[in-house]
Structures are given as structure tokens and as C-alpha cells.
Design a protein around this motif. Structure first.
Motif: not given
Length: 90
Positions: A47-48, A67-68, A3-4, A73-75
């Protein structure tokens, strides 16, 4: 699971990091938006956890950048904002 955690407030970062590590997550912590983008682009995270109000680049800009760039990754967005408009923007 890696995780970040992106949180600029040191106490909140320590508390969240400790809780995640106690649940056996590998956690990297950064305190600003530019560092978050660098970490997310150079390391694979599961995940972030992203604070919205950050120095250098806010969390919404970080999310848009990731996203761009094709990162899916789930945020999980953290914010003290409670207005409906802020939640929609997130």
C-alpha cells in the motif's frame, strides 16, 4: 505488510510512521513526489499512503505516473482539501 508513506511535513510523517510501525507495518518514508515514484518503481509495496500536496511533483501526478506505468498497488490519498472537486480529482 510493507507501506510507502509519502509526506513532506516532518511532524505528520513521524506520527504516521510511528502509528504504522506500532501496528507491525514495515514503513518507508519519503518527502517528495519524485522520491515517491522512485521508491514505488523499485520496491514492491502492499500500500501507499500519499499526501496530495508535495514538493517536486504533487500526489495526484505521482498517482497518475504510477497508474500509467501499470502499478496497481492500493493508494490512500491524504489531503487537507475539502472541496468536492478535489475529492473527485483524487
Amino acid at each position: 505488510m510493507r507501506v510507502l508513506l509519502v509526506e513532506d511535513e516532518p511532524h505528520a510523517a513521524r506520527v504516521l510512521e510511528k502509528g504504522l510501525r506500532e501496528q507491525a507495518y514495515a514503513v518507508d518514508v519519503v518527502g517528495d513526489g519524485e522520491a515517491a515514484i522512485f521508491q514505488a518503481e523499485t520496491t514492491d509495496y502492499d500500500a501507499i499512503i500519499l499526501d496530495v500536496m508535495l514538493p517536486l511533483k504533487d500526489g495526484l501526478a505521482v498517482c497518475r505516473t504510477l497508474r500509467g506505468g501499470g502499478r496497481d498497488v492500493p493508494i490512500l490519498m491524504l489531503t487537507a482539501r475539502d472541496a468536492v472537486e478535489a475529492r473527485i480529482e483524487g
